[in-house]
Design an enzyme around this catalytic site. Structure first.
Site, short mmCIF file in Angstrom:
data_model
loop_
_atom_site.label_atom_id
_atom_site.label_comp_id
_atom_site.label_asym_id
_atom_site.label_seq_id
_atom_site.Cartn_x
_atom_site.Cartn_y
_atom_site.Cartn_z
N CYS A 601 0.83 -1.20 0.00
CA CYS A 601 0.00 0.00 0.00
C CYS A 601 0.87 1.25 0.00
O CYS A 601 2.03 1.24 0.43
CB CYS A 601 -0.91 -0.02 1.23
SG CYS A 601 -2.15 1.29 1.26
N ASP A 603 0.44 3.69 1.86
CA ASP A 603 0.36 4.26 3.20
C ASP A 603 1.75 4.71 3.67
O ASP A 603 2.72 3.95 3.57
CB ASP A 603 -0.22 3.24 4.17
CG ASP A 603 -0.61 3.86 5.50
OD1 ASP A 603 0.29 4.27 6.24
OD2 ASP A 603 -1.82 3.92 5.79
N ARG A 605 2.97 4.99 6.50
CA ARG A 605 3.51 4.33 7.69
C ARG A 605 4.25 3.05 7.36
O ARG A 605 4.89 2.46 8.24
CB ARG A 605 2.36 4.03 8.67
CG ARG A 605 1.69 5.27 9.22
CD ARG A 605 0.40 4.93 9.92
NE ARG A 605 -0.61 4.41 8.99
CZ ARG A 605 -1.84 4.05 9.34
NH1 ARG A 605 -2.20 4.17 10.60
NH2 ARG A 605 -2.69 3.59 8.44
N HIS A 662 -1.89 -4.09 5.38
CA HIS A 662 -1.52 -3.55 6.69
C HIS A 662 -2.76 -3.16 7.47
O HIS A 662 -3.87 -3.03 6.91
CB HIS A 662 -0.60 -2.33 6.52
CG HIS A 662 -1.29 -1.14 5.92
ND1 HIS A 662 -1.83 -0.12 6.67
CD2 HIS A 662 -1.54 -0.82 4.62
CE1 HIS A 662 -2.37 0.78 5.87
NE2 HIS A 662 -2.21 0.39 4.62
N CYS A 665 -5.99 0.15 7.11
CA CYS A 665 -5.86 0.61 5.73
C CYS A 665 -7.04 1.51 5.36
O CYS A 665 -8.21 1.09 5.45
CB CYS A 665 -5.78 -0.59 4.78
SG CYS A 665 -5.60 -0.15 3.05
#
Length: 790
Positions: A601, A603, A605, A662, A665
């Site tokens: 992803c 993302d 993080r 993760h 999400c």
């Protein structure tokens, strides 16, 4: 782990909860459209089944264990039946109760010297009682959960102990090989060797030479015939050849003599000095435990490196393994058997033969029982000289050249030599104690021996510290640093792996004072690279991740006017670029050759390189919202992901593809909260590729994914896990991926990263149903001793 049906032999997954189970229904409200009224039947099949691979592996291990068990019993001076008892008990009891599923236990060469000494001193029946007490001690140690502490023993001591035991065994068995009788100690065997050489027995020598020749030549037979012959263990072939020679030539030699089981000796109450008996119990406990635990760790590594069969075997539970060894020693001693330990050679054969569960170990023990009851006339034909030659070769092999190189490389030869010599001259327990004392003395010597020099070259003062910087070296360090003139440029080179607080404070205080007086200081490591930054430029509490924009390791306010990109680039050029420049230059010359395609992803993080401990050139990474893989040919599909897959699989020829989801999400949350048919935006058009995951989660005929033995905490986590499984199916629909999977040259992996826990999980399947998906926790890699011994 590859996304493929696997079977666990030991820790089976919990039963699938019923649809009325609160653990499942509470994830979603009763009105939720995702709640399923009916669940699939449980996938936990409790019927007893034995895999064909376990049967074949058990036969291979049995054929190795049978002659070795007899040979080790002969070498200890115990009744030959005692070796068969220990082999059977080790296979059945440890196989059922132990924590290392594929480790094979039984009588081992590592305890031969100890057991022989006990038999000579206390007699066989008292030795059996000592074995029972040692097993009880092992159970107590397992209850205290101290198994991991046994791995703290220096490898040099362990290897030296095994080499000393091997040398003692070889010297004793050499006398039997030559037709004589071994003496009571290694020194006596060496002293008596010239007389034995002058009084050779041709019959015994010829049988022994044939045994050794077959043992050494059998694994090296070339060609197709060699591949067929190697299916028969070398130990069995050597003993069989020697037995045939003795039978057909009519040689008059001492042979195996297995008396009736009715006259088999059982233990009696130990008699003798209490301190001596306690020392004997302690020796059996410590040597047997360390050997078993280190063997279990070595077998774990062999299992992890095994390509086929692709079966998930749980890592060894060392405390449970120690408890299994203790139970086996109590049973073996009570039945008149030798002490039991984990045996690396038989365990390696078990892994190589393709065993998939602990059933192979237990079956091997059963075959030993059958042989002991039904094959006595055949076993009685074996010449003792053949068994002695077999055990002598085993003893010589315990002086491992690979171990010697490793010890020499790590500058531990003194510890190794001291332990080996002490074991040969004094005994196993005394030798290990002496080895530990020498190891401690060497460590203290290295800790206190620090050489500090200073020299000037081209106006630069270089202070070199060779060795460990402790408080003992602070006076010399301060004296050398005081010789650096005020205002001069100084380079401090630290060629050691340790600096205690006192040395750090002394160096830091001098550095602060010297820079305040106009001087400059650079501290470097043994490779010349800079290893420290001024205190106001680094944050030690979260280094090396301080370039992160959102780190909160101190209370200082952020400078909102700082250009973070420019600062990050500047930090990279200053700190990281010098360290990776050579590697990146090589990659620039040779091109990229990543090992896997990593789809995850977008993302912020998820720091891919941190999670996977990878560096430049390792991963070919695709990041998008929701780690989605659109189906090929789908109307309006984004070709960028398909292009990356084709390029990675066909051009870069990666070995594996990983889809990583993760926790928390945002894409999965959007799929749950925004029903189809809403406003068409770029984001909603992209997220339609995740709708099959939503449908899969709602499908009442599919089980919900599990995460490390539990159900997901909420619907979002369930969709995140389901999405990984669904995107793996989408991957299989791509032509290039399907082709490589059919060839067997590509693997697919599923992964889930829990951000809040900083915990990674790998996707596997439950034992029987491919529709069940289990994400197993990835445990931290332990620091263990690599060991391979008899």
């Amino acid at each position: 782990m590859p996304y493929a049906p696997t079977r666990t032999d030991d820790a089976s997954q919990p039963d699938e909860p019923h649809e009325n189970d609160p653990a499942r229904t509470n994830l979603l409200s009763p009105a939720s459209p995702f709640q399923r009224p009916h669940g699939p039947p449980s996938g936990n099949d409790r019927r007893f089944r034995i895999h064909g691979a376990d049967v074949s592996a058990s036969i291979a291990v049995f054929l190795i264990a049978l002659p070795l068990s007899l040979g080790i019993a002969l070498a200890t001076g115990a009744p030959l039946q005692a070796g068969l008892v220990a082999a059977a008990v080790g296979g059945i009891v440890v196989g059922r109760l132990g924590g290392a599923p594929l480790q094979v236990s039984g009588p081992a060469a590592g305890l031969t010297v100890v057991t022989a000494e006990l038999i000579q001193r206390y007699g066989w029946r008292t030795t059996c009682a000592i074995t029972v007490l040692a097993g009880l001690c092992q159970l107590a140690l397992a209850a205290l959960r101290v198994a991991r502490s046994a791995l703290a023993v220096s490898p040099a001591i362990v290897h030296g102990m095994l080499a000393g035991i091997g040398a003692t065994i070889a010297l004793a068995q050499l006398h039997i090989v030559l037709g004589g009788t071994p003496q009571s100690s290694a020194v006596s065997n060496v002293v008596g060797l010239p007389a034995q050489l002058a009084d050779l027995h041709p019959a015994a020598l010829s049988v022994s030479v044939l045994t050794v020749a077959v043992l050494l030549i059998w694994p090296r037979v070339p060609g197709h015939a060699g591949r067929i012959l190697r299916k028969i263990p070398a130990a069995l072939a050597a003993v069989a050849a020697a037995t045939a020679l003795a039978a057909f030539a009519g040689l008059h030699l001492p042979r195996v003599d297995l008396p009736s089981w009715r006259s088999h000796a059982l233990p009696e109450l130990p008699e003798g000095p209490v301190l001596g008996l306690l020392a004997a119990v302690l020796t059996i406990t410590l040597v047997g435990s360390v050997e078993s635990l280190l063997s279990a760790v070595a077998i774990d590594k062999l299992v992890a490196a095994r390509k086929k069969p692709a079966v998930r075997i749980p890592r060894a539970d060392l405390d449970r393994e120690l408890a299994g060894q203790g139970a086996a020693n109590m049973v073996s001693g009570a039945l008149g058997g030798l002490p039991v330990t984990g045996v690396a050679v038989r365990s390696s054969a078990n892994v190589s033969a393709g065993a998939v569960s602990r059933n192979s170990t237990m079956l091997h023990g059963l075959w030993v029982v059958v042989a002991a009851l039904l094959l006595v006339p055949v076993l009685d034909l074996i010449p003792l000289a053949a068994l002695a030659a077999l055990v002598m070769v085993v003893g010589v092999q315990m002086v491992n050249i690979t171990h010697l190189r490793s010890v020499k490389k790590n500058r531990e030869m003194l510890v190794y030599a001291a332990t080996l010599t002490a074991v040969v001259l004094t005994g196993v327990l005394e030798g290990v104690v002496i080895g530990i004392a020498v190891a401690v003395a060497v460590a203290l010597h290295r800790l206190t021996r620090t050489r500090i020099t200073i020299e000037e070259q081209d106006g630069v003062h270089r202070v070199r510290a060779r060795g460990q910087l402790t408080f003992l070296a602070v006076p010399r360090l301060s004296r050398m640093l005081s010789q650096v003139p005020h205002g001069a440029h100084c380079v401090v080179e630290l060629d050691g792996s340790f600096m205690d607080h006192a040395a750090y404070e002394a160096l830091h205080d001098w550095q602060t004072s010297h820079t305040s007086q106009g001087g400059t200081v650079e501290v470097t490591g043994r490779a010349g690279g800079r290893i420290s930054e001024p205190a106001d430029e680094t944050h030690g509490c979260c280094r090396p991740w301080t370039p992160w924009r959102n780190h909160h390791c101190d209370e200082r306010p952020r400078d909102t006017d700082t250009h973070h990109l420019a600062n990050g680039l500047s930090s990279f050029q200053r700190n990281t670029a010098p360290l990776v420049r050579d590697e990146l230059a090589r990659l620039a010359r040779e091109g990229q050759r990543p090992s896997q395609l990593f789809i995850t992803c977008a993302d912020s993080r998820l720091v891919t390189s941190m999670i996977t401990a990878s560096g430049p050139g390792d991963l070919f990474t695709v990041r998008n919202v929701g780690n989605l893989v659109p189906l090929p040919g789908e109307k309006g599909a984004d070709d960028s992901v398909a292009a990356a897959i084709e390029y990675a699989v066909d051009i870069l020829e990666v070995d594996s593809i990983t889809v990583c989801g993760h926790s928390g999400c945002g894409a999965m949350q959007a799929l749950l909260s925004n029903p189809p048919g809403g406003a068409a935006t770029p984001l909603t058009r992209w997220l339609r590729h995740g709708r099959p995951s939503l449908q899969r989660m709602k499908n009442r005929h599919r089980s919900w994914a599990r995460i490390s033995g539990r159900l997901p905490t909420d619907a979002v986590e369930q969709l995140c896990l389901t999405n990984v499984v669904q995107q793996l199916e989408h991957l299989r629909a791509h032509e290039s991926v399907a082709r490589r999977l059919a060839e067997g040259s590509l693997q697919l992996h599923g992964m889930y990263f829990h951000v809040g826990e900083a915990q990674a999980y790998l996707l596997t399947s439950t034992a029987e149903q491919e529709i069940d998906a289990v994400f197993d926790r990835v445990a931290p890699a332990p620091s263990t001793l690599e060991k391979s011994h008899i």
